[in-house]
Each structure stands twice: as structure tokens, then as C-alpha cells.
Design a protein around this motif. Structure first.
Motif, PDB file in Angstrom:
ATOM      1  N   GLU A 186       0.833  -1.209   0.000  1.00 34.36           N
ATOM      2  CA  GLU A 186       0.000   0.000   0.000  1.00 34.36           C
ATOM      3  C   GLU A 186       0.866   1.257   0.000  1.00 34.36           C
ATOM      4  O   GLU A 186       0.573   2.225  -0.704  1.00 34.36           O
ATOM      5  N   LYS A 187       1.942   1.257   0.800  1.00 38.74           N
ATOM      6  CA  LYS A 187       2.862   2.403   0.814  1.00 38.74           C
ATOM      7  C   LYS A 187       3.437   2.649  -0.577  1.00 38.74           C
ATOM      8  O   LYS A 187       3.675   3.789  -0.967  1.00 38.74           O
ATOM      9  N   LEU A 188       3.664   1.554  -1.317  1.00 37.12           N
ATOM     10  CA  LEU A 188       4.251   1.640  -2.653  1.00 37.12           C
ATOM     11  C   LEU A 188       3.195   1.887  -3.737  1.00 37.12           C
ATOM     12  O   LEU A 188       3.493   1.815  -4.917  1.00 37.12           O
ATOM     13  N   ARG A 189       1.970   2.145  -3.306  1.00 36.13           N
ATOM     14  CA  ARG A 189       0.853   2.462  -4.208  1.00 36.13           C
ATOM     15  C   ARG A 189       0.485   1.301  -5.133  1.00 36.13           C
ATOM     16  O   ARG A 189       0.069   1.498  -6.268  1.00 36.13           O
ATOM     17  N   ILE A 190       0.664   0.086  -4.636  1.00 35.54           N
ATOM     18  CA  ILE A 190       0.290  -1.109  -5.385  1.00 35.54           C
ATOM     19  C   ILE A 190      -1.154  -1.442  -5.011  1.00 35.54           C
ATOM     20  O   ILE A 190      -1.472  -1.581  -3.834  1.00 35.54           O
ATOM     21  N   SER A 191      -2.005  -1.561  -6.005  1.00 35.66           N
ATOM     22  CA  SER A 191      -3.429  -1.793  -5.782  1.00 35.66           C
ATOM     23  C   SER A 191      -3.853  -3.161  -6.289  1.00 35.66           C
ATOM     24  O   SER A 191      -3.080  -3.863  -6.954  1.00 35.66           O
ATOM     25  N   ASP A 192      -5.112  -3.490  -6.025  1.00 34.39           N
ATOM     26  CA  ASP A 192      -5.688  -4.750  -6.504  1.00 34.39           C
ATOM     27  C   ASP A 192      -5.487  -4.890  -8.007  1.00 34.39           C
ATOM     28  O   ASP A 192      -5.716  -3.945  -8.761  1.00 34.39           O
ATOM     29  N   GLY A 193      -5.044  -6.086  -8.412  1.00 36.83           N
ATOM     30  CA  GLY A 193      -4.916  -6.391  -9.824  1.00 36.83           C
ATOM     31  C   GLY A 193      -3.691  -5.818 -10.513  1.00 36.83           C
ATOM     32  O   GLY A 193      -3.515  -6.002 -11.716  1.00 36.83           O
ATOM     33  N   PHE A 194      -2.821  -5.125  -9.788  1.00 42.31           N
ATOM     34  CA  PHE A 194      -1.620  -4.546 -10.394  1.00 42.31           C
ATOM     35  C   PHE A 194      -0.665  -5.637 -10.876  1.00 42.31           C
ATOM     36  O   PHE A 194      -0.552  -6.688 -10.253  1.00 42.31           O
ATOM     37  N   VAL A 195       0.046  -5.348 -11.957  1.00 41.36           N
ATOM     38  CA  VAL A 195       1.196  -6.142 -12.362  1.00 41.36           C
ATOM     39  C   VAL A 195       2.417  -5.327 -11.926  1.00 41.36           C
ATOM     40  O   VAL A 195       2.580  -4.169 -12.317  1.00 41.36           O
ATOM     41  N   VAL A 196       3.249  -5.949 -11.073  1.00 37.63           N
ATOM     42  CA  VAL A 196       4.401  -5.256 -10.496  1.00 37.63           C
ATOM     43  C   VAL A 196       5.683  -5.918 -10.988  1.00 37.63           C
ATOM     44  O   VAL A 196       5.914  -7.098 -10.750  1.00 37.63           O
ATOM     45  N   TRP A 197       6.503  -5.145 -11.681  1.00 31.61           N
ATOM     46  CA  TRP A 197       7.780  -5.633 -12.175  1.00 31.61           C
ATOM     47  C   TRP A 197       8.813  -5.400 -11.079  1.00 31.61           C
ATOM     48  O   TRP A 197       9.088  -4.256 -10.706  1.00 31.61           O
ATOM     49  N   VAL A 198       9.352  -6.486 -10.532  1.00 32.86           N
ATOM     50  CA  VAL A 198      10.327  -6.411  -9.460  1.00 32.86           C
ATOM     51  C   VAL A 198      11.696  -6.719 -10.070  1.00 32.86           C
ATOM     52  O   VAL A 198      11.917  -7.800 -10.604  1.00 32.86           O
ATOM     53  N   ILE A 199      12.617  -5.765  -9.966  1.00 34.39           N
ATOM     54  CA  ILE A 199      13.908  -5.845 -10.661  1.00 34.39           C
ATOM     55  C   ILE A 199      15.040  -5.957  -9.648  1.00 34.39           C
ATOM     56  O   ILE A 199      15.132  -5.159  -8.713  1.00 34.39           O
ATOM     57  N   GLY A 200      15.944  -6.930  -9.861  1.00 31.42           N
ATOM     58  CA  GLY A 200      17.160  -7.042  -9.052  1.00 31.42           C
ATOM     59  C   GLY A 200      16.924  -7.410  -7.619  1.00 31.42           C
ATOM     60  O   GLY A 200      17.547  -6.855  -6.724  1.00 31.42           O
ATOM     61  N   THR A 201      16.033  -8.329  -7.379  1.00 33.59           N
ATOM     62  CA  THR A 201      15.640  -8.622  -6.013  1.00 33.59           C
ATOM     63  C   THR A 201      16.086 -10.004  -5.549  1.00 33.59           C
ATOM     64  O   THR A 201      16.415 -10.869  -6.355  1.00 33.59           O
ATOM     65  N   THR A 202      16.081 -10.173  -4.245  1.00 36.41           N
ATOM     66  CA  THR A 202      16.303 -11.474  -3.633  1.00 36.41           C
ATOM     67  C   THR A 202      14.995 -11.895  -2.971  1.00 36.41           C
ATOM     68  O   THR A 202      14.072 -11.092  -2.843  1.00 36.41           O
ATOM     69  N   VAL A 203      14.929 -13.127  -2.520  1.00 35.52           N
ATOM     70  CA  VAL A 203      13.724 -13.609  -1.829  1.00 35.52           C
ATOM     71  C   VAL A 203      13.444 -12.743  -0.605  1.00 35.52           C
ATOM     72  O   VAL A 203      12.295 -12.385  -0.324  1.00 35.52           O
ATOM     73  N   GLU A 204      14.501 -12.377   0.128  1.00 37.31           N
ATOM     74  CA  GLU A 204      14.333 -11.543   1.319  1.00 37.31           C
ATOM     75  C   GLU A 204      13.703 -10.195   0.953  1.00 37.31           C
ATOM     76  O   GLU A 204      12.794  -9.711   1.628  1.00 37.31           O
ATOM     77  N   GLU A 205      14.181  -9.613  -0.123  1.00 41.44           N
ATOM     78  CA  GLU A 205      13.648  -8.318  -0.536  1.00 41.44           C
ATOM     79  C   GLU A 205      12.219  -8.447  -1.059  1.00 41.44           C
ATOM     80  O   GLU A 205      11.377  -7.602  -0.764  1.00 41.44           O
ATOM     81  N   THR A 206      11.945  -9.507  -1.805  1.00 37.32           N
ATOM     82  CA  THR A 206      10.594  -9.720  -2.318  1.00 37.32           C
ATOM     83  C   THR A 206       9.598  -9.842  -1.172  1.00 37.32           C
ATOM     84  O   THR A 206       8.465  -9.378  -1.271  1.00 37.32           O
ATOM     85  N   SER A 207      10.030 -10.444  -0.068  1.00 35.74           N
ATOM     86  CA  SER A 207       9.123 -10.623   1.074  1.00 35.74           C
ATOM     87  C   SER A 207       8.692  -9.277   1.669  1.00 35.74           C
ATOM     88  O   SER A 207       7.685  -9.203   2.366  1.00 35.74           O
ATOM     89  N   LEU A 208       9.427  -8.208   1.378  1.00 37.90           N
ATOM     90  CA  LEU A 208       9.029  -6.877   1.836  1.00 37.90           C
ATOM     91  C   LEU A 208       7.687  -6.459   1.229  1.00 37.90           C
ATOM     92  O   LEU A 208       7.002  -5.590   1.763  1.00 37.90           O
ATOM     93  N   LEU A 209       7.335  -7.058   0.106  1.00 30.75           N
ATOM     94  CA  LEU A 209       6.108  -6.682  -0.593  1.00 30.75           C
ATOM     95  C   LEU A 209       4.889  -7.464  -0.127  1.00 30.75           C
ATOM     96  O   LEU A 209       3.768  -7.194  -0.550  1.00 30.75           O
ATOM     97  N   ASP A 210       5.099  -8.471   0.717  1.00 31.55           N
ATOM     98  CA  ASP A 210       3.987  -9.286   1.220  1.00 31.55           C
ATOM     99  C   ASP A 210       3.307  -8.580   2.375  1.00 31.55           C
ATOM    100  O   ASP A 210       3.981  -7.960   3.202  1.00 31.55           O
TER     101      ASP A 210
END
Length: 128
Positions: free
Chosen positions: A9-33
Motif C-alpha cells: 500500500e505504501k508503494l501504491r500497489i493496488s488490486d490487480g496490479f502487475v508489479v515488475w520487481v527488478i534485481g531482487t532477492t527472496v528476502e527483498e521480495t518478502s518486503l512486498l507481502d
């Protein structure tokens, strides 16, 4: 009812968004959960037939990595409405000032800064 705001929500990601995550690790991806309902993360984008992307988050641990990522993906970021650069907050090599200086070299500027957790922050950028 909880008033906790998720990182998505802080990153302005809404329902149904397609989010391109670049240069990430599993740990960093978990920040988006947790992601909003129907939102999808992609790690690669077909340059020949790019799918519609609603937001992009570029993770960077160091300035050189960010510059290399920008050289590679910047031409594709201009059409994406919400673009963030996420970075470690306690790192002397990369920080808000360094990112602002670097993105300015590419004709972008910072418009918003948020803290994701104790370790990571994100800077929203737009084209000039």
C-alpha cells in the motif's frame, strides 16, 4: 479493524496490479507481502512484447548496481506509472542523495520517500 498499512500500500500497489520487481532477492521480495488481491509480481519483462505493468520496483544494494540496472531497464520504465528504487537504509554506498543524483543523470527526479522496514527504504521517481 487493523490500521496497519502494508508496504504494498505504501508503494501504491493496488488490486490487480502487475508489479515488475527488478534485481531482487527472496528476502527483498518478502518486503512486498502481503500483496493486494489479484496483484502479480513479475521478475522479467519481454522487451519485444512487453506486458502492461502498473508499477516497477528496482532493488539496489550499491550505486554501481543501480547504474547498471538503469542502463538496462530505463527505456522500459518511462511507460510505467509508478516507479520505485528500494535500497538499504544503513548503507554508506547508496542512499537517498546518491540515488537522486544518479537518477537525475537519466532525466528522472525523486518525488517521494518511504521507509519499508528497519532495513529498507524506497524512493519514488518520475521522468522530468
Amino acid at each position: 479493524m487493523s490500521t496497519d498499512v502494508t508496504n504494498a500500500e505504501k508503494l501504491r500497489i493496488s488490486d490487480g496490479f502487475v508489479v515488475w520487481v527488478i534485481g531482487t532477492t527472496v528476502e527483498e521480495t518478502s518486503l512486498l507481502d502481503p500483496m493486494p488481491e489479484g496483484a502479480e509480481m513479475i521478475e522479467t519483462r519481454d522487451e519485444e512484447e512487453p506486458e502492461q505493468v502498473d508499477a516497477a520496483i528496482l532493488f539496489a544494494d550499491e550505486r554501481t548496481q543501480l547504474a547498471d540496472s538503469f542502463d538496462e531497464v530505463l527505456p522500459q520504465l518511462g511507460s510505467i506509472p509508478v516507479v520505485w528504487v528500494a535500497f538499504p537504509v544503513h548503507d554508506d554506498q547508496i542512499g537517498e542523495d546518491a540515488i537522486q543524483e544518479l537518477v537525475a543523470d537519466y532525466g528522472w527526479y525523486a518525488v517521494e520517500s518511504i521507509l519499508l522496514d528497519d532495513s529498507f527504504a524506497a524512493l519514488r521517481i518520475e521522468q522530468e
